[in-house]
Design a protein around this motif. Structure first.
Motif, short mmCIF file in Angstrom:
data_model
loop_
_atom_site.label_atom_id
_atom_site.label_comp_id
_atom_site.label_asym_id
_atom_site.label_seq_id
_atom_site.Cartn_x
_atom_site.Cartn_y
_atom_site.Cartn_z
N GLY A 153 0.02 4.08 0.95
CA GLY A 153 -0.30 4.94 2.09
C GLY A 153 0.31 4.44 3.38
O GLY A 153 0.91 5.21 4.12
N CYS A 154 0.17 3.11 3.65
CA CYS A 154 0.58 2.59 4.95
C CYS A 154 1.61 1.46 4.87
O CYS A 154 2.03 0.93 5.90
N CYS A 197 0.85 -1.20 0.00
CA CYS A 197 0.00 0.00 0.00
C CYS A 197 0.88 1.26 0.00
O CYS A 197 1.82 1.36 0.79
N CYS A 223 -6.81 2.58 3.84
CA CYS A 223 -6.29 3.90 3.44
C CYS A 223 -7.27 4.60 2.51
O CYS A 223 -7.44 5.82 2.59
N CYS A 228 -4.54 0.25 0.11
CA CYS A 228 -5.44 -0.72 0.76
C CYS A 228 -6.81 -0.07 1.01
O CYS A 228 -6.96 1.15 0.94
ZN LIG Z 1 -2.91 1.34 3.43
#
Ligand SMILES: [Zn+2]
Length: 235
Positions: free
Chosen positions: A25-26, A23, A41, A38
């Motif tokens: 984002g994370c 992901c 996110c 994901c």
């Molecule tokens: Zn994520």
């Protein structure tokens, strides 16, 4: 299910097992059917929702009295240290061009549902040296996703970033931006005349880049000007 589809799915599972995607984002491992980010996110992304109020919002305010805009739009709110910052950093510096297309598709769906229409999408140009080292213009990736969903054209070469030497700057009409080493110019003025142009960029901070680009489009005779960003840096 066709034999070919079965082989394709099997190969896909196999690749996913040994080359998982993460992901943006994370950094968690993505499930097979997730793209770029994901679900958590995706659900957590702070939506700006400016398309519900396109003539009176925190992005529009940045241009008030400077550039006449029809609509000021942004998909997300940008804050330092957020997952949005991580995603955009990866789009800009880690080769994750598809994240830009994906943002464009997601926001394009929102805009289509609200009945937005533009004649042409124009991304803010990237300095030629930067584009060469990065391999792509991240604003153009966003433009591409928007264009797909809205079913309208985008053109990456309407605007260009020029580099001027000091002596050229003195002679040219760019004098008002004295001190800047580079500036924006229009290459395809005929494409924007009498059109409603959507000018797009990745993140808006002060808005000065969009303002410079927007002025070129207005000078070239576009009928109206709107802007859209992946994210607006708002307090
Ligand atoms: Zn994520």
């Amino acid at each position: 299910m066709s034999q070919l589809k079965r082989i394709h799915d099997y190969a896909n599972d196999f690749l996913h097992l040994f080359f998982p995607e993460y992901c943006l984002g994370c950094s968690q491992v993505l499930y097979k059917h997730e793209r770029n980010i994901c679900l958590a996110c995706y659900l957590d992304m702070p939506k700006a929702n400016y398309h519900n109020n396109p003539a009176d919002n925190a992005l529009n305010t940045k241009f008030r009295g400077r550039t006449p805009l029809r609509f000021a739009l942004a998909y997300l709110l940008y804050r330092k240290g957020s997952a949005v910052q991580a995603m955009i950093h990866k789009l800009k510096y880690d080769g994750e061009r598809d994240m830009g297309v994906y943002f464009g598709q997601l926001y394009g769906q929102d805009l289509r549902e609200k009945g937005y229409h533009f004649d042409l999408i124009v991304p803010v140009p990237l300095h030629p040296h930067k584009k060469q080292s990065r391999g792509y213009n991240q604003a153009a990736a966003f433009a591409e996703g928007l264009a797909q969903e809205l079913n309208i054209p985008f053109d990456e070469d309407v605007l260009a970033k020029h580099i001027f030497t000091k002596s050229q700057t003195k002679k040219s009409r760019w004098e008002r931006w004295a001190g800047l080493e580079s500036s924006i110019g229009i290459k395809k003025a005929d494409l924007v005349q009498a059109k409603h142009i959507l000018l797009v960029d990745d993140v808006v901070t002060t808005g000065s880049t969009l303002e410079m680009c927007g002025q070129e489009l207005l000078n070239a005779g576009c009928a109206s000007l709107s802007v859209a960003a992946i994210a607006n840096a708002a307090d």
